[in-house]
Structure formats: structure tokens, C-alpha cells
Design an enzyme around this catalytic site. Structure first.
Site, PDB file in Angstrom:
ATOM      1  N   HIS A 196      11.287  69.575  14.573  1.00 58.28           N
ATOM      2  CA  HIS A 196      12.478  70.343  14.382  1.00 58.28           C
ATOM      3  C   HIS A 196      12.158  70.989  13.188  1.00 58.28           C
ATOM      4  O   HIS A 196      12.740  72.089  12.605  1.00 58.28           O
ATOM      5  CB  HIS A 196      13.889  69.389  13.805  1.00 58.28           C
ATOM      6  N   ARG A 338      15.241  79.034  32.847  1.00 53.74           N
ATOM      7  CA  ARG A 338      14.109  78.242  33.855  1.00 53.74           C
ATOM      8  C   ARG A 338      15.193  76.466  33.638  1.00 53.74           C
ATOM      9  O   ARG A 338      15.266  76.380  32.173  1.00 53.74           O
ATOM     10  CB  ARG A 338      13.363  77.704  32.642  1.00 53.74           C
ATOM     11  N   CYS A 508       5.004  85.385  31.368  1.00 53.25           N
ATOM     12  CA  CYS A 508       6.186  84.708  29.930  1.00 53.25           C
ATOM     13  C   CYS A 508       5.280  83.915  29.141  1.00 53.25           C
ATOM     14  O   CYS A 508       5.688  83.557  28.777  1.00 53.25           O
ATOM     15  CB  CYS A 508       7.436  84.653  30.903  1.00 53.25           C
TER      16      CYS A 508
END
Length: 580
Positions: A196, A338, A508
Site C-alpha cells: 500500500h 476483468r 493491456c
């Protein structure tokens, strides 16, 4: 004598400054057994420490306000949720009651037990969630010991414009405050590119290198360093020539970023007037904001794994809100979502039975979704419901057989009919695409294309499987070749399958976001690229200045001649693939 330390660069950029070492004292964690009458009071100690920790994080959130950005607030709230999670706090209290041990010992044991679960994870992105757990446990231990956070004490200066801060590790709370103090750069001994803290550093664009072993021992307070985020290097006591080189490089980089911005407003057409489209990859709110600022045509890849990182499975409503927020953020531009692309070893304990001995080759991606259909139905229903907010496309990951696509489409149809029977107006033409990222899918792409509405090539996994290497492994990283002849052949096969079936083909993976390999893709006939928003400007410049016809001829010659290295191809495309 100069010294160079190496780690992992998580934010591209250069910083020059003086070292400031953040060295909070090691917590001395006592371990002792309790008398029976002291158990309740010890449980209450844990509860009070959690309450103070929560108040601390709430205070940081107030300081951050709106200036810290949505990502900072979300990550701080994530730490608050971990702190309140029964798997951590209530289980630690249970250990106190059952074993009659003190709070610090019980919390350390429970934290280690949960970390052991994380260590089994093979996926770097998800495995590194253990850092967040460690940070929360450390915060509560400090509250138990009544030791304040060193970051907010007087040892950290209020302004850090010319400071490279060095620490064992940093939390999102730390980083938000350091950003406000305008820290020049960050070095930590621990951490990975998908923690994070690393994600937040990227969103705040603070140069950062993590995983620099023994940095606190090797770096001295006040000495000069250069931090190179691109190469993950920390250069200690650079001489005047090296310092001048990096100062010029830093200034050049700033000018380059400023120059790149002008390409965002240009039409998406090559020098020989061939059109192309640029899309963004995103999952966190700040990334959707950046995508809009970059002027992308939509989201080519919305990852959903982050919704599953808090130790429990998100319900349909939670997912629906996340997808709806993404669609609203994009203001009518299409969003490709996705479905869960994770293996059984990377999910909450509720799915522990799906774990296998080799996660990379096990029950992951669509295979997992088809084996846990209740989980899959919740996600599909949430995506279908969100389609009322804007144009949505479903992307199925990790395909290996046509039968998997047929099964998935049947479940999508069932979910659509179920929602219609509930009176919801669901998009009846919602496109369903497939991720071509295994050799099996690439070799059988012509058959798969008959069951799909669009193709999306995931080059990161495809390269790994085709070349049989992990480029994070230093022993084989030299074999990583994004233009390997075998890979180019498979990419060409995918593009041809899309052309034959009149299907869109989107790339992608990392190849789409690299200004060098983007020209190779252009030469193969790719016209739709999806990438992180920070890479849009550079890729657009490369494509706007390219000649699609010339790139096609160069790639075709490369395929026909054989025996040439991928590096030669990329260099030729750079030198000869532009307009003359």
C-alpha cells in the site's frame, strides 16, 4: 569513496538530498503468563490500545483532509479496518483468555499466525499485503507500550524539500504526512512494489526505492545521496560530476514530462494518418482520476483483486458500488472489468480448500471462478447491475480452453436473466472478451475468437509462460526479451484472429505501455493499447511520430528473416519507424 545501494524502484524519478534516518527504537515485547484474575484486565488493555490506534489514524485522516487524495484516505481507512478485524483483534483476545498470556505476546502470536498465511502466497501483489498487517500490529504494540510514533515526534523536520528519508518501513499514514512536508525521496529496508505504501508513493509521485537491505546501517545522517527510482539505486556521496549529471537528468526529466503533456491533446493518429486508441489500466480511484486527466478513450483493464484483500469475500453490493463508482468516474467512457484474476492461494480463508501446490499453474483466474460459482455469480451480477451506469465490458482472465468461455457465457446469461426477472434493466449486449495470456490460448486463439466479442492480450503473463522465466529472478532476468521471435509470432497470431473475426484486439500488458514496444505492436497491426495513466503521454508521442506502414515493414522483415534478436528489432523501430 562512493557507495551504491540497490533495491526496487517503485516510483520512477530522481531525488537529490541529505539523508535523514528514521530510527524508532525496537519495541521490547514482554512475554509472561497471567494470573486468572488478571485476564479480563489484559483483554481490556488490547481494546484500549486498538481504540487509541484508531484515534491516531483518524487524526492523520483529519490532517490529510482533501489534499492527500482519495488513495491516501482509502489506504488509511484500510488500516483502520484491519485494526478492527476480528481475525486480528478478537483472536488476540481469545489467546489471552485461553493461554493466559499478556497482550503483547498474544498480539504478536496472532499477527505471526496471519502472516504465515500470507507467506504461502505466490503472487507478489497479494502476498505483500502482509506489510499492511505488520504495520497495524506494530502500531497497536506501540500503543500497548505507550511509545509514540517517531514520525510525528520532533526528530522529523517539518520541511523535507531536500531530504531523503531512510527508514526500516513506512506506513500509508507516515507517507501522507511526509508528502505534506514535501519529502524529496524515500528509502526503506523492507517492502515491495505492490505494498500500500508503494502504491501511495506512486500516486503522490514521490521517488522511492524499497528493499534496500541494511540501509539504516550503511547510510549516515546528513550525508549526500542521489536516489534513482528508475533503476532502484541509491548513490552515496556522489562526486561533483555525478551530482551535476543527475541534477541535469532531473531537470531534463521535468522538462520531458512537461513536453509530453502537449501530446495528450493531439489527435490519436500516426504520422501516416492511421488511427489508434489509448486506454487506461486502473483499480484505485486516484488511477481513474489520472486516466481522465490523460484523456484516455476508456478503461481497457479494471483489476478487481483489490476488493478481495481484506481477508473476507466482498458481497455483491460491495462490488456493485465499486464498479458503479468507476463507471461514474469515467463519465460515459467504456470500462472493461476483468473478473477475479487470482488463485486459491491468494484469497481469504473461506476458499482455503482451493489452494494447490503450484499456484502459477493451479486453480487461478477463470478456472477458480468456474469452480466457485457462487463467488463468480456475485461478481457477474454486480458488473451487470453496474452496466446501468455506463458502458461496461467483461474480461475473462487465464483462458486455456474454449469450453471455459462457453461455461462462463452461460453463467453470464443466467445472471442477466435473473436480474431481468427482478425488474432490473440490464444491458442486453454487454460484450464479453477473453484474456489471451497463456500459450494454449494464443495457439488456439482462432477457435476462441468464435466465442468472444473482443480479445485482450495480457503480455505480462504471456511472456512469462512463453519464455519460462520470472524476470524478478535475478538468475534468469537476462533472458527477458519482450520482442523474442516466438512471442512476436504468437502476438501476430492473435492480431490475425481478431482481424479474421472482425474483433477488437487490445493489448493491456506492459508492452502496451512501453514507448519502444508500442511501435512493435503497431507494426503487428495493433491499434488499441491499454496502460497505466502515467505512461499514456510517452506512448502517444511514440505512436504519433511513428509511421504505421514503416513499422509494419520492419516487423514483417524481422519475422521473415529469423536469427535476429528482439533488441535489434526495437532499436530499428526506434531509429527507422518514425516519419521522415
Amino acid at each position: 569513496m562512493s557507495l551504491t545501494l540497490t533495491g526496487i524502484g517503485v516510483t520512477t524519478g530522481i531525488a537529490l538530498g541529505k539523508v535523514h534516518r528514521l530510527t524508532p527504537g525496537e519495541l521490547a515485547l514482554p512475554e509472561y503468563h497471567l494470573e486468572a484474575g488478571a485476564v479480563d484486565a489484559e483483554v481490556e488493555r488490547i481494546r484500549r490500545a486498538v481504540k487509541r490506534g484508531d484515534e491516531f489514524l483518524s487524526g492523520v485522516l483529519e490532517r490529510v483532509g482533501q489534499s492527500g487524495g482519495e488513495t491516501a484516505r482509502e489506504l488509511l481507512e484500510a488500516h483502520r479496518l484491519i485494526m478492527q478485524d476480528p481475525l486480528l483483534m478478537e483472536s488476540a483476545c481469545d489467546r489471552v483468555r485461553e493461554h493466559r498470556i499478556n497482550a503483547e505476546w498474544a498480539l504478536a502470536q496472532q499477527g505471526e499466525s496471519l502472516q504465515e498465511e500470507f507467506r504461502r502466497l505466490d503472487d507478489e501483489y497479494l502476498a505483500l499485503r502482509r506489510e499492511d498487517l505488520e504495520q497495524v500490529v506494530n502500531l497497536i504494540q506501540r500503543e500497548l507500550a505507550e511509545q509514540p510514533s517517531a514520525l510525528f515526534s520532533t526528530q522529523v523536520p517539518h520541511r523535507l524539500d531536500d531530504t531523503i528519508l531512510v527508514a526500516g518501513e513506512l506506513t500509508p499514514a507516515d507517507l501522507t504526512v511526509l508528502s505534506q512536508r514535501r519529502v524529496a525521496g524515500l528509502v526503506t529496508e523492507h517492502g515491495g512494489p505492490w505494498s500500500h505504501t508503494a502504491i501511495l508513493a506512486r500516486s503522490l509521485e514521490i521517488p522511492m526505492v524499497v528493499g534496500v537491505h541494511h540501509a539504516l546501517e550503511l547510510l549516515t545522517e546528513g550525508e549526500s545521496v542521489v536516489l534513482d527510482g528508475h533503476y532502484g539505486a541509491v548513490l552515496v556521496n556522489p562526486d561533483d560530476n555525478l551530482r551535476r549529471h543527475y541534477s541535469e537528468k532531473q531537470a531534463s526529466s521535468r522538462r520531458h514530462r512537461s513536453e509530453m503533456q502537449r501530446f495528450l491533446s493531439l489527435p490519436s493518429r500516426t504520422a501516416d494518418d492511421k488511427s489508434f486508441s489509448l486506454f487506461g489500466n486502473a483499480e484505485l480511484p486516484i488511477e481513474f482520476e489520472r486516466c481522465m486527466q490523460a484523456g484516455v478513450s476508456g478503461i481497457g483493464l479494471m483489476r478487481t483483486e483489490y476488493l478481495f484483500l481484506d481477508g473476507r469475500l466482498p458481497d455483491e453490493e460491495t462490488q456493485y458500488r465499486a464498479y458503479s463508482n468507476a463507471l461514474r468516474a469515467m463519465g460515459g467512457r467504456p470500462v472493461t472489468i476483468r473478473t477475479l484474476d487470482a488463485g486459491g492461494d491468494k484469497l481469504p480463508d473461506e476458499l482455503a480448500l482451493t489452494r494447490g501446490p503450484n499456484p502459477a499453474l493451479g486453480l487461478r483466474g477463470l478456472r477458480l471462478s468456474l469452480s466457485v460459482t457462487d463467488l463468480f455469480r456475485d461478481q457477474l451480477r454486480a458488473i451487470l447491475r453496474a452496466s446501468t451506469e455506463g458502458p461496461v465490458r467483461i474480461l475473462l482472465p487465464m483462458l486455456t480452453t474454449v469450453e471455459e468461455i462457453v461455461q462462463a457465457r452461460q453463467l453470464i446469461a443466467e445472471c442477466r436473466e435473473s436480474l431481468r426477472s427482478e425488474g432490473l434493466n440490464i444491458d442486453p449486449e454487454l460484450p464479453v472478451g477473453g484474456m489471451i495470456e497463456t500459450p494454449a490460448a494464443a495457439l488456439d486463439v482462432h477457435n476462441m475468437a468464435t466465442e468472444l466479442d473482443f480479445l485482450s492480450i495480457g503480455t505480462n503473463d504471456l511472456i512469462q509462460y512463453v519464455l519460462a522465466i520470472d524476470r524478478q529472478d535475478e538468475l534468469v532476468s537476462y533472458l527477458y526479451d519482450p520482442a523474442h521471435p516466438g512471442l512476436v509470432e504468437l502476438l501476430a497470431r492473435c492480431v490475425e484472429a481478431g482481424r479474421e473475426r472482425n474483433l477488437e484486439v487490445v493489448v493491456c500488458g506492459e508492452l502496451a505501455g512501453d514507448e519502444r514496444t508500442a511501435r512493435m505492436l503497431l507494426g503487428l497491426g495493433v491499434s488499441r493499447f491499454s496502460m497505466p495513466p502515467t505512461q499514456v503521454a510517452a506512448v502517444k508521442k511514440s505512436l504519433v511520430e511513428a509511421s504505421a506502414d514503416r513499422c509494419r515493414r520492419i516487423v514483417t522483415q524481422f519475422q521473415s528473416r529469423g536469427g535476429r534478436s528482439g533488441t535489434d528489432l526495437l532499436e530499428q523501430l526506434r531509429d527507422e519507424g518514425g516519419a521522415r
